[in-house]
Design a protein around this motif. Structure first.
Motif, PDB file in Angstrom:
ATOM      1  N   LEU A 113       0.860  -1.179   0.000  1.00  0.00           N
ATOM      2  CA  LEU A 113       0.000   0.000   0.000  1.00  0.00           C
ATOM      3  C   LEU A 113       0.896   1.229   0.000  1.00  0.00           C
ATOM      4  O   LEU A 113       1.636   1.459   0.954  1.00  0.00           O
ATOM      5  CB  LEU A 113      -0.919  -0.006   1.220  1.00  0.00           C
ATOM      6  CG  LEU A 113      -1.752  -1.280   1.420  1.00  0.00           C
ATOM      7  CD1 LEU A 113      -2.665  -1.133   2.624  1.00  0.00           C
ATOM      8  CD2 LEU A 113      -2.556  -1.611   0.172  1.00  0.00           C
ATOM      9  N   MET A 114       0.847   1.994  -1.079  1.00  0.00           N
ATOM     10  CA  MET A 114       1.746   3.129  -1.280  1.00  0.00           C
ATOM     11  C   MET A 114       0.990   4.446  -1.118  1.00  0.00           C
ATOM     12  O   MET A 114       0.111   4.775  -1.922  1.00  0.00           O
ATOM     13  CB  MET A 114       2.355   3.050  -2.687  1.00  0.00           C
ATOM     14  CG  MET A 114       3.318   4.172  -3.035  1.00  0.00           C
ATOM     15  SD  MET A 114       4.876   4.020  -2.164  1.00  0.00           S
ATOM     16  CE  MET A 114       4.943   5.631  -1.357  1.00  0.00           C
ATOM     17  N   PHE A 115       1.333   5.183  -0.061  1.00  0.00           N
ATOM     18  CA  PHE A 115       0.787   6.522   0.168  1.00  0.00           C
ATOM     19  C   PHE A 115       1.826   7.506  -0.375  1.00  0.00           C
ATOM     20  O   PHE A 115       2.833   7.783   0.257  1.00  0.00           O
ATOM     21  CB  PHE A 115       0.531   6.747   1.659  1.00  0.00           C
ATOM     22  CG  PHE A 115      -0.520   5.836   2.249  1.00  0.00           C
ATOM     23  CD1 PHE A 115      -1.839   6.255   2.373  1.00  0.00           C
ATOM     24  CD2 PHE A 115      -0.186   4.547   2.671  1.00  0.00           C
ATOM     25  CE1 PHE A 115      -2.805   5.413   2.921  1.00  0.00           C
ATOM     26  CE2 PHE A 115      -1.143   3.705   3.217  1.00  0.00           C
ATOM     27  CZ  PHE A 115      -2.455   4.136   3.339  1.00  0.00           C
ATOM     28  N   GLN A 116       1.560   8.015  -1.554  1.00  0.00           N
ATOM     29  CA  GLN A 116       2.557   8.744  -2.338  1.00  0.00           C
ATOM     30  C   GLN A 116       2.500  10.260  -2.121  1.00  0.00           C
ATOM     31  O   GLN A 116       1.420  10.837  -2.104  1.00  0.00           O
ATOM     32  CB  GLN A 116       2.342   8.444  -3.822  1.00  0.00           C
ATOM     33  CG  GLN A 116       3.325   9.137  -4.755  1.00  0.00           C
ATOM     34  CD  GLN A 116       2.741   9.378  -6.113  1.00  0.00           C
ATOM     35  OE1 GLN A 116       2.322   8.432  -6.776  1.00  0.00           O
ATOM     36  NE2 GLN A 116       2.694  10.628  -6.552  1.00  0.00           N
ATOM     37  N   PRO A 117       3.644  10.901  -1.999  1.00  0.00           N
ATOM     38  CA  PRO A 117       3.655  12.359  -1.905  1.00  0.00           C
ATOM     39  C   PRO A 117       3.629  13.021  -3.282  1.00  0.00           C
ATOM     40  O   PRO A 117       3.839  12.373  -4.311  1.00  0.00           O
ATOM     41  CB  PRO A 117       4.999  12.638  -1.209  1.00  0.00           C
ATOM     42  CG  PRO A 117       5.900  11.539  -1.725  1.00  0.00           C
ATOM     43  CD  PRO A 117       4.994  10.324  -1.843  1.00  0.00           C
ATOM     44  N   ALA A 118       3.384  14.319  -3.294  1.00  0.00           N
ATOM     45  CA  ALA A 118       3.661  15.222  -4.418  1.00  0.00           C
ATOM     46  C   ALA A 118       3.085  14.771  -5.753  1.00  0.00           C
ATOM     47  O   ALA A 118       3.748  14.889  -6.780  1.00  0.00           O
ATOM     48  CB  ALA A 118       5.177  15.434  -4.537  1.00  0.00           C
ATOM     49  N   GLU A 119       1.837  14.301  -5.753  1.00  0.00           N
ATOM     50  CA  GLU A 119       1.224  13.949  -7.034  1.00  0.00           C
ATOM     51  C   GLU A 119       0.879  15.191  -7.839  1.00  0.00           C
ATOM     52  O   GLU A 119       1.009  15.200  -9.072  1.00  0.00           O
ATOM     53  CB  GLU A 119      -0.043  13.113  -6.805  1.00  0.00           C
ATOM     54  CG  GLU A 119      -0.641  12.528  -8.075  1.00  0.00           C
ATOM     55  CD  GLU A 119      -1.446  13.509  -8.905  1.00  0.00           C
ATOM     56  OE1 GLU A 119      -1.410  13.400 -10.148  1.00  0.00           O
ATOM     57  OE2 GLU A 119      -2.112  14.398  -8.327  1.00  0.00           O
ATOM     58  N   GLU A 120       0.440  16.244  -7.155  1.00  0.00           N
ATOM     59  CA  GLU A 120      -0.065  17.416  -7.857  1.00  0.00           C
ATOM     60  C   GLU A 120       0.999  18.122  -8.700  1.00  0.00           C
ATOM     61  O   GLU A 120       0.671  18.822  -9.658  1.00  0.00           O
ATOM     62  CB  GLU A 120      -0.664  18.422  -6.858  1.00  0.00           C
ATOM     63  CG  GLU A 120      -1.917  17.929  -6.150  1.00  0.00           C
ATOM     64  CD  GLU A 120      -3.128  17.814  -7.070  1.00  0.00           C
ATOM     65  OE1 GLU A 120      -3.033  18.247  -8.229  1.00  0.00           O
ATOM     66  OE2 GLU A 120      -4.163  17.302  -6.619  1.00  0.00           O
ATOM     67  N   THR A 121       2.269  17.963  -8.376  1.00  0.00           N
ATOM     68  CA  THR A 121       3.337  18.590  -9.152  1.00  0.00           C
ATOM     69  C   THR A 121       3.947  17.648 -10.175  1.00  0.00           C
ATOM     70  O   THR A 121       4.818  18.047 -10.950  1.00  0.00           O
ATOM     71  CB  THR A 121       4.461  19.079  -8.230  1.00  0.00           C
ATOM     72  OG1 THR A 121       5.057  17.960  -7.559  1.00  0.00           O
ATOM     73  CG2 THR A 121       3.934  20.075  -7.199  1.00  0.00           C
ATOM     74  N   GLY A 122       3.532  16.378 -10.166  1.00  0.00           N
ATOM     75  CA  GLY A 122       4.118  15.402 -11.073  1.00  0.00           C
ATOM     76  C   GLY A 122       5.459  14.874 -10.623  1.00  0.00           C
ATOM     77  O   GLY A 122       6.094  14.085 -11.336  1.00  0.00           O
TER      78      GLY A 122
END
Length: 382
Positions: free
Chosen positions: A127-136
């Motif tokens: 289960l991957m809780f990923q940072p910084a999606e909004e900036t790509g």
């Protein structure tokens, strides 16, 4: 296994707690702390933190060999002021969970609860809780992190809530589903002058006047077309806010979109040629840079078939509504090393749009999203 009423109430409270405390891309330290605090009591077999910045991954192991299956949610919020009377509205001025990443994280936490009660029979679930999606930037940073090498997946799945689709209805297709995009910033330099003697300077006004319509004219087709392109001018500024100075510099921002990464390369070349031509004709210097680079997101046929099978088993309606979409999504980077697929879960036909100041994730989607992911995990790993 399904979530209990108590689970759903607690996951809703967890989602709303995240909603009250939004953090922007790259700043998600407290969000990650909240995620870790909720995961630890579930006794996962392994927890990794600090992946690609503030990313958190947790692993649930099966007892027999098998594939590694990753499910991803996002941690970051947006630099937008929330306009809401909800008791759980953002407590941080100028920031808000107005894309639903708080709800996606709650769905992943629901899956963690089910896995804690019954591990997969084989392989492992990450289960991957990923940072910084909004900036790509987030997915690329996670994948480049050496810690991710230990959980590199064979399959990767994600979802995004989608206002405009009926609540609980799913949009899903194989192939491209999200466009490639990137921001292009341009800075023009000339020479300022007294406003009474503009002929003694070199103004960027003509270059901007020529370039803005020329860039937007590069737009063509729809996302149903392989050659789809869209150029949107998002910002322009020229000179100082004064009446006595003819401007000597300017900035221009544009967002470039294409259906595929290959098409993006050609669009960038054309846009930069227009920029350079405008600068040359008007006697200006020019510099440029690219920002927020998103690769296109493509659903792998095998992974997508697994999602279709899970939806059919659960009786969840689905079709190709709204796909491929113009919006970008950095989940596509996981597809460079895994068979990946992303579905789009309806938030309601009349629901406020993503990134709107009055948007809020529908809590009713938490058990639906959890059921879908759980079904995929069981189908693959038992």
């Amino acid at each position: 296994m399904t979530l209990t009423n108590s689970d759903i109430a607690e996951l809703t409270a967890f989602r709303r707690d995240l909603h009250r405390h939004p953090e922007l891309s790259g700043e998600e330290s407290e969000t990650a702390r909240r995620v870790l605090a909720a995961l630890v009591p579930l006794a996962p077999d392994r927890v990794l933190s600090g992946l690609g910045g503030h990313g958190v991954a947790t692993v649930f192991e099966g007892t027999a060999p098998g594939p590694t299956v990753l499910f991803r949610a996002e941690l970051d919020a947006l630099p937008i002021e929330e306009r809401s009377d909800a008791p759980h509205r953002s407590q941080v001025p100028g920031k808000g969970h107005l894309c639903g990443h708080d709800g996606h994280s709650a769905i992943l936490m629901g899956l963690a609860r089910l896995l804690s009660r019954r591990r997969p029979a084989r392989g492992r679930v990450v289960l991957m809780f990923q940072p910084a999606e909004e900036t790509g930037a987030g997915a690329a940073a996670v994948i480049a992190d050496s810690g991710f090498d230990t959980v590199s997946p064979d399959f990767a799945f994600s979802l995004h809530n989608m206002p405009g689709l009926p609540l609980g209805h799913v949009g899903l297709i194989p192939g491209p589903v999200n466009c490639a995009s990137r921001g292009l910033s341009m800075r023009f330099t000339g020479k300022s002058a007294h406003a009474s003697e503009p002929e003694n300077g070199t103004s960027p006004m003509g270059a901007l006047s020529d370039l803005m319509p020329a860039l937007t004219a590069l737009s063509q087709g729809s996302t149903q077309d392989a050659d789809f392109t869209l150029v949107t001018v998002t910002h322009a500024a020229m000179g100082a806010p004064a009446f006595g100075i003819a401007p000597g510099e300017a900035t221009l921002y544009a967002t470039l979109r294409t259906l595929t990464d290959d098409r993006m390369s050609a669009l960038c070349e054309t846009a930069l040629a227009l920029m350079q031509d405008a600068a040359t004709r008007h006697g200006l210097g020019v510099e440029h840079d690219f920002h927020d680079v998103f690769f296109h997101c493509e659903n792998h046929p095998e992974a997508t078939s697994l999602l279709f099978a899970a939806l059919d088993a659960l009786g969840i309606p689905h079709d190709a509504s709204g796909l491929p979409m113009r919006a970008s999504e950095d989940f596509g980077r996981f597809g460079h090393g895994a068979r990946s697929s992303m579905l789009f879960l309806g938030a309601g036909r009349a629901h406020a749009a993503l990134h709107n100041p009055d948007y809020d994730f529908p809590d009713d989607l938490i058990p639906i999203g959890t059921r879908i992911f759980s079904q995929v995990a069981r189908d693959l790993l038992g």
